[in-house]
Design a protein around this motif. Sequence first.
Motif, PDB file in Angstrom:
ATOM      1  N   LYS A 124      12.834 -81.591   5.195  1.00 46.53           N
ATOM      2  CA  LYS A 124      13.624 -82.112   6.256  1.00 46.53           C
ATOM      3  C   LYS A 124      14.219 -80.804   6.886  1.00 46.53           C
ATOM      4  CE  LYS A 124      15.517 -86.736   5.242  1.00 46.53           C
ATOM      5  NZ  LYS A 124      15.308 -87.259   6.616  1.00 46.53           N
ATOM      6  N   GLN A 125      14.568 -79.853   6.337  1.00 52.33           N
ATOM      7  CA  GLN A 125      15.131 -78.476   7.040  1.00 52.33           C
ATOM      8  C   GLN A 125      14.106 -77.697   7.212  1.00 52.33           C
ATOM      9  OE1 GLN A 125      17.879 -78.119   3.582  1.00 52.33           O
ATOM     10  NE2 GLN A 125      19.686 -78.913   4.751  1.00 52.33           N
ATOM     11  N   ARG A 126      12.748 -78.033   7.242  1.00 48.69           N
ATOM     12  CA  ARG A 126      11.852 -76.858   7.683  1.00 48.69           C
ATOM     13  C   ARG A 126      11.708 -75.641   6.812  1.00 48.69           C
ATOM     14  NH1 ARG A 126      11.366 -81.206   9.754  1.00 48.69           N
ATOM     15  NH2 ARG A 126      10.843 -81.719  12.223  1.00 48.69           N
ATOM     16  N   ASP A 127      12.147 -75.894   5.390  1.00 48.26           N
ATOM     17  CA  ASP A 127      12.070 -74.598   4.748  1.00 48.26           C
ATOM     18  C   ASP A 127      10.696 -74.573   3.955  1.00 48.26           C
ATOM     19  OD1 ASP A 127      14.828 -73.880   5.289  1.00 48.26           O
ATOM     20  OD2 ASP A 127      15.560 -75.205   3.852  1.00 48.26           O
ATOM     21  N   ALA A 128      10.486 -73.358   3.464  1.00 48.69           N
ATOM     22  CA  ALA A 128       9.353 -73.042   2.772  1.00 48.69           C
ATOM     23  C   ALA A 128       9.505 -73.299   1.309  1.00 48.69           C
ATOM     24  CB  ALA A 128       8.768 -71.730   2.952  1.00 48.69           C
ATOM     25  N   VAL A 129       8.575 -73.910   0.394  1.00 47.26           N
ATOM     26  CA  VAL A 129       8.975 -74.032  -0.856  1.00 47.26           C
ATOM     27  C   VAL A 129       7.298 -73.768  -1.575  1.00 47.26           C
ATOM     28  CG1 VAL A 129       8.237 -76.363  -0.734  1.00 47.26           C
ATOM     29  CG2 VAL A 129       9.395 -75.664  -2.715  1.00 47.26           C
ATOM     30  N   GLY A 130       7.677 -73.094  -2.793  1.00 47.72           N
ATOM     31  CA  GLY A 130       6.643 -72.692  -3.759  1.00 47.72           C
ATOM     32  C   GLY A 130       6.751 -73.372  -5.079  1.00 47.72           C
ATOM     33  N   LEU A 131       5.783 -73.472  -5.998  1.00 48.79           N
ATOM     34  CA  LEU A 131       5.918 -74.103  -7.249  1.00 48.79           C
ATOM     35  C   LEU A 131       5.285 -73.340  -8.284  1.00 48.79           C
ATOM     36  CD1 LEU A 131       6.644 -76.736  -8.830  1.00 48.79           C
ATOM     37  CD2 LEU A 131       4.419 -77.680  -8.034  1.00 48.79           C
ATOM     38  N   SER A 132       5.799 -73.212  -9.469  1.00 46.93           N
ATOM     39  CA  SER A 132       5.106 -72.484 -10.631  1.00 46.93           C
ATOM     40  C   SER A 132       5.526 -73.710 -11.744  1.00 46.93           C
ATOM     41  CB  SER A 132       5.716 -71.374 -10.961  1.00 46.93           C
ATOM     42  OG  SER A 132       5.495 -70.232 -10.063  1.00 46.93           O
ATOM     43  N   ILE A 133       4.321 -73.896 -12.656  1.00 47.71           N
ATOM     44  CA  ILE A 133       4.241 -74.760 -13.676  1.00 47.71           C
ATOM     45  C   ILE A 133       3.737 -74.067 -14.926  1.00 47.71           C
ATOM     46  CG2 ILE A 133       3.684 -77.128 -14.841  1.00 47.71           C
ATOM     47  CD1 ILE A 133       3.370 -78.112 -11.951  1.00 47.71           C
ATOM     48  N   TYR A 134       4.297 -73.986 -16.182  1.00 49.77           N
ATOM     49  CA  TYR A 134       3.816 -73.147 -17.278  1.00 49.77           C
ATOM     50  C   TYR A 134       4.024 -74.044 -18.450  1.00 49.77           C
ATOM     51  CZ  TYR A 134       8.735 -72.116 -18.336  1.00 49.77           C
ATOM     52  OH  TYR A 134       9.811 -72.171 -18.676  1.00 49.77           O
TER      53      TYR A 134
END
Length: 309
Positions: A124-134
């Motif tokens: 909604k806030q036009r922010d960038a998101v990344g993800l890590s799963i381990y």
Amino acid sequence: MNIQNELNKAEGFKNLELLAKQVVEGFIAGMHKSPFHGFSAEFAEHKIYNKGESTRHIDWKLFAKTEKLYTKRYDDETNLRCHIIIDNSSSMHYPEVHTFSIENLNKIAFSVLAAASLMQILKKQRDAVGLSIYSDAYDYYAPEKGSERHHQMLLNHLSEAVVSKPKNKQTETYKYLHEIAEKIHKRSMIFLFTDMFQTSEGETKLFEALRHLKYNKHEVILFHVFDKEKELQFDFDNKPKRFIDVETGEYINLYADSIKENYNRAVGTYFDALKLKCLQYKIKYVEADVNKDFNNILTTYMVERKKFV
């Protein structure tokens, strides 16, 4: 369609995005009655156009529907970079859940729905998101982006994590946090969802890795995910039970009452030490009890974002 109906399907989350939207909408509605009322405006995608402002961001499609002038609130650039890290080791799949409900989530399901809800706000806030799963390996990594396609891809990987059910997968969180720290170059907010159960190494190495994450002026928020009733208070009836370590397969047979007092003391001491260490390293520690709602998670995000931006 409500959250309970959707979670009741045993094969994980059928529509994680829908659930996340409902969690966020419920949170925003609650903010109107709370001291955080002022934050609710942060979620608005449009604001009323005021005379004298630039007309560059007016939403003409909305004008055609409403005959009122609104400007898009976040139409230009990304405000924030955020990276979400999920521990998917075997212990995160405790307690074993056959039928999900909003009152009945295990640690991984709670973490995934919380992460998806954060992503909904970031979107909604036009922010960038990344993800890590381990787990016992660095299972998945995606850099910070803000596109809809990227958002859907992350939701898909989060949904898969819930049903992965890794068996006897131990983890060395510190090892993967070092790897993640090497990948995140621009200043970001970093959310780590973990139960903090380590196997072969002590917490010293873990906090060294958390310090590494903070190295580039990142803001690190540790969501300590656990089942307070069972894992902290050891609230079991006093019938003979076999307690199995889901990461090593080792077990012990005992009556819960016989060790409850010592267990409470040992785990309470460990949790207090974690909080103290986080304070020492300027890492935000947040208790995330899987039996509670998500308001504490989302409120923490709103408060920390204000400090960060």
